[in-house]
Design an enzyme around this catalytic site. Structure first.
Site, short mmCIF file in Angstrom:
data_model
loop_
_atom_site.label_atom_id
_atom_site.label_comp_id
_atom_site.label_asym_id
_atom_site.label_seq_id
_atom_site.Cartn_x
_atom_site.Cartn_y
_atom_site.Cartn_z
N CYS A 131 0.84 -1.21 0.00
CA CYS A 131 0.00 0.00 0.00
C CYS A 131 0.87 1.25 0.00
O CYS A 131 1.68 1.45 0.91
CB CYS A 131 -0.94 0.02 1.21
N SER A 265 -10.16 -0.36 -11.10
CA SER A 265 -10.79 0.92 -11.50
C SER A 265 -11.98 0.72 -12.42
O SER A 265 -12.96 1.46 -12.34
CB SER A 265 -9.75 1.82 -12.16
C1 LIG Z 1 -10.09 3.43 -4.73
C2 LIG Z 1 -9.06 2.35 -4.66
C3 LIG Z 1 -8.86 1.67 -3.45
C4 LIG Z 1 -7.91 0.65 -3.38
N1 LIG Z 1 -7.74 -0.02 -2.19
C5 LIG Z 1 -6.89 -1.07 -2.13
C6 LIG Z 1 -6.80 -1.85 -0.95
O1 LIG Z 1 -7.49 -1.63 0.04
N2 LIG Z 1 -5.91 -2.88 -0.96
C7 LIG Z 1 -5.14 -3.20 -2.05
O2 LIG Z 1 -4.37 -4.18 -2.00
N3 LIG Z 1 -5.24 -2.49 -3.19
C8 LIG Z 1 -6.09 -1.45 -3.25
N4 LIG Z 1 -6.22 -0.75 -4.42
C9 LIG Z 1 -5.40 -1.13 -5.59
C10 LIG Z 1 -6.19 -2.07 -6.52
O3 LIG Z 1 -6.54 -3.27 -5.89
C11 LIG Z 1 -5.37 -2.39 -7.79
O4 LIG Z 1 -4.18 -3.05 -7.40
C12 LIG Z 1 -5.01 -1.14 -8.57
O5 LIG Z 1 -6.07 -0.21 -8.56
C13 LIG Z 1 -4.63 -1.47 -10.03
O6 LIG Z 1 -5.71 -2.05 -10.71
P1 LIG Z 1 -6.73 -1.20 -11.65
O7 LIG Z 1 -5.88 -0.38 -12.59
O8 LIG Z 1 -7.55 -2.24 -12.32
O9 LIG Z 1 -7.53 -0.32 -10.75
C14 LIG Z 1 -7.15 0.29 -4.52
C15 LIG Z 1 -7.37 0.97 -5.73
C16 LIG Z 1 -8.31 1.98 -5.81
C17 LIG Z 1 -8.53 2.66 -7.14
#
Ligand SMILES: Cc1cc2nc3c(=O)[nH]c(=O)nc-3n(C[C@H](O)[C@H](O)[C@H](O)COP(=O)(O)O)c2cc1C
Length: 305
Positions: A131, A265
């Site tokens: 994170c 996303s």
């Molecule tokens: C609003 C938001 C909250 C997220 N919260 C977490 C989380 O609590 N734990 C985690 O491992 N990743 C978290 N992520 C990361 C996502 O799980 C993912 O790894 C990252 O967004 C890339 O994927 P994407 O481009 O499909 O969104 C979060 C991402 C977003 C956008």
């Protein structure tokens, strides 16, 4: 003929390779009434910590070109409240549940997983070691700490443990190998990319924390590269994550070496997107006359195992 989308990941059976990505689908249970959810490969919950966390101050979301920044800061109700209600509701959905866990120390992670280990209905733990939105150092940037956390959690977990890693390292393959050697049963590649944005109308930072994690379509080529580079170095399976908006994106990750994918996303735009992605993967395989999704894993990866 309908292609077989089923996947075996670290000994767990999934009906297809598409998961929700942690933090972008709440605890998962909020949408439990949507009957299409049972079509998902599986649900990865938002990250849960030992104690409740309020997260960072607003604003903690900002739009950027072809993506977004977030600095939620792991807001969650804490593990004790989580095992009471959300887990019970989550299990009603009928898709495997992967619980995402984080902690600032080995002890915090171990204690959280000990509580989870008393529960039924959890298929795996995803250890969020990456994170970018906490004041403390990113766990996987401290190799001895990362190893200690994985080893400690493995000792108390009764289900497979998946290490979610940060892309912000010099050699992602080396980091994935270190996670494997510490006992991880799989890796998720990757979490968000540390980034920032400034509003030139107000001359203010767009996030209260100044910096946050970038996700969405803009990060996909970087995450595909992380999967591609790691595939040859490790024996454990990979969940590809970052910028998956369509079935084509999911297939791209699998060709690079991912066994499954998690979608973040895109599901904030609409949770239905996840189902479209599953259908599109099926159609691509059909068009190519490929009988099973398993066949394409690492198909275009020339890095030797
Ligand atoms: C609003 C938001 C909250 C997220 N919260 C977490 C989380 O609590 N734990 C985690 O491992 N990743 C978290 N992520 C990361 C996502 O799980 C993912 O790894 C990252 O967004 C890339 O994927 P994407 O481009 O499909 O969104 C979060 C991402 C977003 C956008």
């Amino acid at each position: 003929m309908k292609p077989d989308l089923s996947i075996n990941f670290a000994g767990i059976k999934f009906k297809n390779p598409v998961l929700t990505a942690s933090g972008t689908f709440g605890y998962g249970y909020e949408l439990a009434d949507l009957i299409f959810l049972k079509q998902l490969g599986g649900i990865v919950t938002k990250t849960i910590t030992l104690e409740p966390r309020f997260g960072n101050l607003q604003p903690r979301i900002a739009e950027v070109a072809s993506g977004m920044l977030n600095s939620i800061g792991l807001q969650n109700i804490g593990i004790r409240a989580f095992v009471e209600e959300p887990l019970e509701k989550l299990n009603k959905i009928g898709a495997p549940v992967i619980v995402s866990v984080a902690g600032a120390s080995t002890n915090e992670c171990v204690e959280t997983v000990k509580i989870l280990s008393k529960q039924n209905g959890i298929s795996a733990i995803e250890l969020n070691l990456s994170c970018p939105n906490l004041k403390k150092k990113i766990v996987c940037h401290d190799l001895p700490l990362m190893r200690d956390v994985i080893k400690g959690v493995k000792k108390v977990s009764k289900v497979p443990v998946i290490a979610k890693l940060s892309p912000l390292v010099t050699d992602i393959a080396e980091l994935a190998l270190a996670a494997q050697n510490a006992g991880a049963d799989g890796v998720t590649l990757t979490n968000t990319y540390p980034a920032m944005a400034i509003d030139v109308k107000t001359f203010k930072h767009k996030l209260s924390t100044v910096k946050g994690g970038m996700s969405g379509a803009c990060v996909k080529p970087m995450s595909v590269r992380c999967v591609y580079d790691s595939y040859g170095s490790i024996k454990i399976p990979i969940i590809g994550c970052g910028g998956i908006m369509t079935g084509e994106d999911a297939v791209e990750f699998m060709l690079a070496g991912a066994t499954m994918v998690s979608v973040g996303s895109a599901s904030l735009v609409s949770p239905k997107k996840l189902i479209n992605i599953i259908d599109e993967v099926e159609n691509i395989l059909k068009e190519k006359n490929i009988k099973s999704a398993k066949q394409i894993i690492g198909m275009l990866n020339t890095v030797k195992k």
